[in-house]
Design a protein around this motif. Structure first.
Motif, mmCIF file in Angstrom:
data_model
loop_
_atom_site.group_PDB
_atom_site.id
_atom_site.type_symbol
_atom_site.label_atom_id
_atom_site.label_comp_id
_atom_site.label_asym_id
_atom_site.label_seq_id
_atom_site.Cartn_x
_atom_site.Cartn_y
_atom_site.Cartn_z
ATOM 1 N N UNK A 186 16.410 -32.935 -9.095
ATOM 2 C CA UNK A 186 16.678 -34.265 -8.555
ATOM 3 C C UNK A 186 17.786 -34.155 -7.514
ATOM 4 N N UNK A 187 17.507 -34.622 -6.296
ATOM 5 C CA UNK A 187 18.483 -34.661 -5.215
ATOM 6 C C UNK A 187 18.904 -36.121 -5.063
ATOM 7 N N UNK A 188 20.196 -36.383 -5.186
ATOM 8 C CA UNK A 188 20.645 -37.766 -5.400
ATOM 9 C C UNK A 188 21.855 -38.122 -4.541
ATOM 10 N N UNK A 189 21.837 -39.341 -4.014
ATOM 11 C CA UNK A 189 22.983 -39.912 -3.294
ATOM 12 C C UNK A 189 23.553 -41.045 -4.134
ATOM 13 N N UNK A 190 24.865 -41.012 -4.379
ATOM 14 C CA UNK A 190 25.494 -42.056 -5.187
ATOM 15 C C UNK A 190 25.615 -43.360 -4.418
ATOM 16 N N UNK A 191 26.299 -43.329 -3.282
ATOM 17 C CA UNK A 191 26.466 -44.523 -2.453
ATOM 18 C C UNK A 191 26.850 -44.097 -1.053
ATOM 19 N N UNK A 192 26.661 -45.005 -0.128
ATOM 20 C CA UNK A 192 27.051 -44.752 1.259
ATOM 21 C C UNK A 192 28.409 -45.407 1.519
ATOM 22 N N UNK A 193 29.215 -44.931 2.500
ATOM 23 C CA UNK A 193 28.895 -43.848 3.430
ATOM 24 C C UNK A 193 29.189 -42.477 2.833
ATOM 25 N N UNK A 197 20.271 -44.786 -2.908
ATOM 26 C CA UNK A 197 20.586 -46.208 -3.077
ATOM 27 C C UNK A 197 20.020 -47.067 -1.954
ATOM 28 N N UNK A 198 19.561 -46.421 -0.886
ATOM 29 C CA UNK A 198 18.997 -47.147 0.250
ATOM 30 C C UNK A 198 17.578 -47.598 -0.075
ATOM 31 N N UNK A 199 17.047 -48.482 0.757
ATOM 32 C CA UNK A 199 15.671 -48.946 0.549
ATOM 33 C C UNK A 199 14.663 -47.979 1.148
ATOM 34 N N UNK A 200 15.131 -46.952 1.823
ATOM 35 C CA UNK A 200 14.263 -45.926 2.393
ATOM 36 C C UNK A 200 15.010 -44.618 2.511
ATOM 37 N N UNK A 226 17.952 -29.881 -13.091
ATOM 38 C CA UNK A 226 19.087 -29.684 -12.186
ATOM 39 C C UNK A 226 19.261 -30.977 -11.393
ATOM 40 N N UNK A 227 20.483 -31.487 -11.403
ATOM 41 C CA UNK A 227 20.830 -32.642 -10.580
ATOM 42 C C UNK A 227 21.727 -32.155 -9.443
ATOM 43 N N UNK A 228 21.265 -32.329 -8.211
ATOM 44 C CA UNK A 228 22.074 -32.021 -7.040
ATOM 45 C C UNK A 228 22.504 -33.366 -6.463
ATOM 46 N N UNK A 229 23.732 -33.735 -6.696
ATOM 47 C CA UNK A 229 24.185 -35.076 -6.355
ATOM 48 C C UNK A 229 25.197 -35.063 -5.218
ATOM 49 N N UNK A 230 25.186 -36.142 -4.462
ATOM 50 C CA UNK A 230 26.253 -36.396 -3.498
ATOM 51 C C UNK A 230 27.103 -37.502 -4.110
ATOM 52 N N UNK A 231 28.255 -37.156 -4.693
ATOM 53 C CA UNK A 231 29.098 -38.175 -5.317
ATOM 54 C C UNK A 231 29.631 -39.166 -4.289
ATOM 55 N N UNK A 232 30.257 -40.222 -4.757
ATOM 56 C CA UNK A 232 30.980 -41.134 -3.879
ATOM 57 C C UNK A 232 31.896 -40.330 -2.971
ATOM 58 N N UNK A 258 37.970 -39.697 8.423
ATOM 59 C CA UNK A 258 39.072 -40.486 7.856
ATOM 60 C C UNK A 258 38.977 -41.973 8.184
ATOM 61 N N UNK A 259 38.251 -42.338 9.233
ATOM 62 C CA UNK A 259 38.226 -43.734 9.685
ATOM 63 C C UNK A 259 37.140 -44.538 8.969
ATOM 64 N N UNK A 260 37.226 -45.857 9.117
ATOM 65 C CA UNK A 260 36.213 -46.729 8.498
ATOM 66 C C UNK A 260 35.209 -47.248 9.515
ATOM 67 N N UNK A 261 35.141 -46.636 10.709
ATOM 68 C CA UNK A 261 34.217 -47.140 11.722
ATOM 69 C C UNK A 261 32.773 -46.934 11.256
ATOM 70 N N UNK A 262 31.841 -47.788 11.698
ATOM 71 C CA UNK A 262 30.457 -47.715 11.212
ATOM 72 C C UNK A 262 29.621 -46.662 11.917
ATOM 73 N N UNK A 263 30.178 -45.480 12.109
ATOM 74 C CA UNK A 263 29.451 -44.359 12.703
ATOM 75 C C UNK A 263 29.229 -43.307 11.627
ATOM 76 N N UNK A 264 28.288 -42.407 11.859
ATOM 77 C CA UNK A 264 28.040 -41.335 10.895
ATOM 78 C C UNK A 264 29.277 -40.462 10.736
#
Length: 411
Positions: free
Chosen positions: A151-158, A192-195, A245-251, A291-297
């Motif tokens: 399982x490949x998993x994302x906890x939350x964005x960003x 957690x995304x819709x896609x 096996x869980x491969x997760x991307x934590x918060x 480090x910033x909170x700007x809405x960029x990747x």
């Protein structure tokens, strides 16, 4: 003499040191960069380490190799920033005064934010690949794993490099095919995304690839806990997904230094003007990279484009000139899709990834939103470019800091 201090000698901080030491000369300016680490890591390489495609030597060098000789490197731990007094308190009780401060302290994983994630199965059946230690432990696990539910998993964005979990799933598919055991592995991508991705056009292309490769997708999954005993992840609606096996991307969170300094938001990211990269709260503080909170990747390409624009804005600031509101959130990312192929996406705040050519309109040689071997070669070449061009603050020819719409098809 005036003092410019850079916090963090990762990708963003190192690039800024290399840009600015040409522009802010001694004896008028002293540039100091502070980082407690000994090593500089090529973080995109963590993706390849679990599959034995890269070795540790491919992704680790010393920090000193990339810091200009006329920039002072302090390997110290930072206690806190006192922005109202223009000073930084170090762990050894010494203080640094600054006239201009650049925050490039990055982002880190926080498995402790999810119940059970960092529990007894951590680095046994639950892994991350966003740290060197996690990627290495996962490599050792995959070397003799006999198969089961991956399982490949994302906890939350960003998160740092939003496409990396998808790349992991695609590379896992290729890895197990190469080992002649793909039929023994069930791969599920949980988000957690819709896609599959944050942008609709790219989501369409990426979900097609997931289906083509026999990778299941579970969307809108808001994780509540990792059940270490049952080996399941559980969402707030009670849905359970089993794993071997869980491969997760934590918060992902900004550095705890921001919390100690009272400068961060709920996730320790610094409130930043998305166009100028100046702190929203302190005029002589600038922020870039993760480090910033700007809405960029949160990606290396973004830090590279930010560094080019921020260099000019800092020079404008020290001269008392208005800042340019120029950064447009530009990002471009190679997405490894396995089998020696990759996609390339190019987007910004207002334009999602679309088809077309890059960097030259109608010529390429790289194709956008299309799998190709050339894109894969571009991904592999990026490691050399990173060590030899990007970190040294050298402009990449024909690639502008702001996104060009030329050669892109907006339908």
């Amino acid at each position: 003499m005036k003092n410019l201090v850079i916090l963090g000698a990762g990708t963003a901080g190192t690039m800024m040191a290399n840009h600015l030491h040409h522009e802010l000369k001694q004896p008028d300016w002293q540039i100091t960069i502070v980082d407690e680490r000994e090593e500089h890591h090529y973080q995109p390489g963590y993706l390849f380490l679990p599959f034995d495609l890269y070795t540790p030597d491919d992704i680790i060098k010393t920090i000193e190799e990339f810091i200009p000789k006329d920039v002072t490197l302090l390997k110290r731990k930072i206690e806190r920033i006192v922005p109202t007094e223009n000073k930084i308190q170090l762990k050894d009780s010494t203080e640094l005064k600054y006239d201009v401060l650049i925050v490039a302290t990055g982002a880190k994983i926080a498995p402790e934010e999810t119940e059970g994630m960092g529990g007894e199965e951590w680095q046994k059946s639950v892994f991350d690949f966003y740290t060197f230690e996690g990627a290495l432990a996962l490599r050792n696990k995959l070397r003799d794993w006999k198969g089961g539910k991956l399982v490949v998993h994302i906890t939350e964005m960003p998160i740092k490099c939003p496409v990396a979990p998808l790349e992991f799933a695609f590379l896992a598919d290729s890895f197990f095919k190469h080992k002649h055991m793909r039929d023994k592995v069930e791969i599920t991508y949980v988000t957690p995304l819709s896609g599959a991705f944050t942008k609709p056009k790219a989501t369409e292309a990426l979900e097609h690839l997931l289906h083509e490769k026999g990778i299941n997708i579970e969307s809108d999954f808001a994780i509540e806990q990792v059940d270490n005993e049952k080996k399941t992840i559980v969402d707030y609606g009670g849905k359970e997904i089993p794993f071997d096996i869980l491969v997760t991307v934590p918060t992902n969170k900004g550095d705890a230094l921001m919390e100690r300094s009272g400068m961060g938001d709920d996730l320790n990211y610094v409130p930043t003007n998305k166009a100028t990269l100046q702190s929203k709260d302190y005029a002589n503080i600038f922020v870039l990279g993760d480090a910033s909170n700007i809405p960029a990747s949160k990606a290396g390409s973004v830090a590279h484009f930010e560094a080019e624009i921020l260099t000019e804005n800092i020079l404008r600031y020290v001269k008392g000139e208005p800042l340019k509101e120029e950064f447009d959130g530009h990002a471009n990312c190679f997405i490894e899709t396995g089998g020696g192929k990759a996609l390339l996406i190019d987007f910004n705040y207002t334009h999602e990834p679309v088809e077309g050519s890059f960097p030259f309109a109608g010529i390429g040689p790289l194709r956008l939103l299309k799998e190709s071997r050339m894109n894969h070669m571009g991904k592999l070449a990026f490691r050399w470019i990173y060590w030899n061009v990007l970190l040294k603050g050298t402009h990449i020819p024909f690639v502008s800091a702001t996104m060009s719409e030329s050669g892109k098809h907006y339908n």
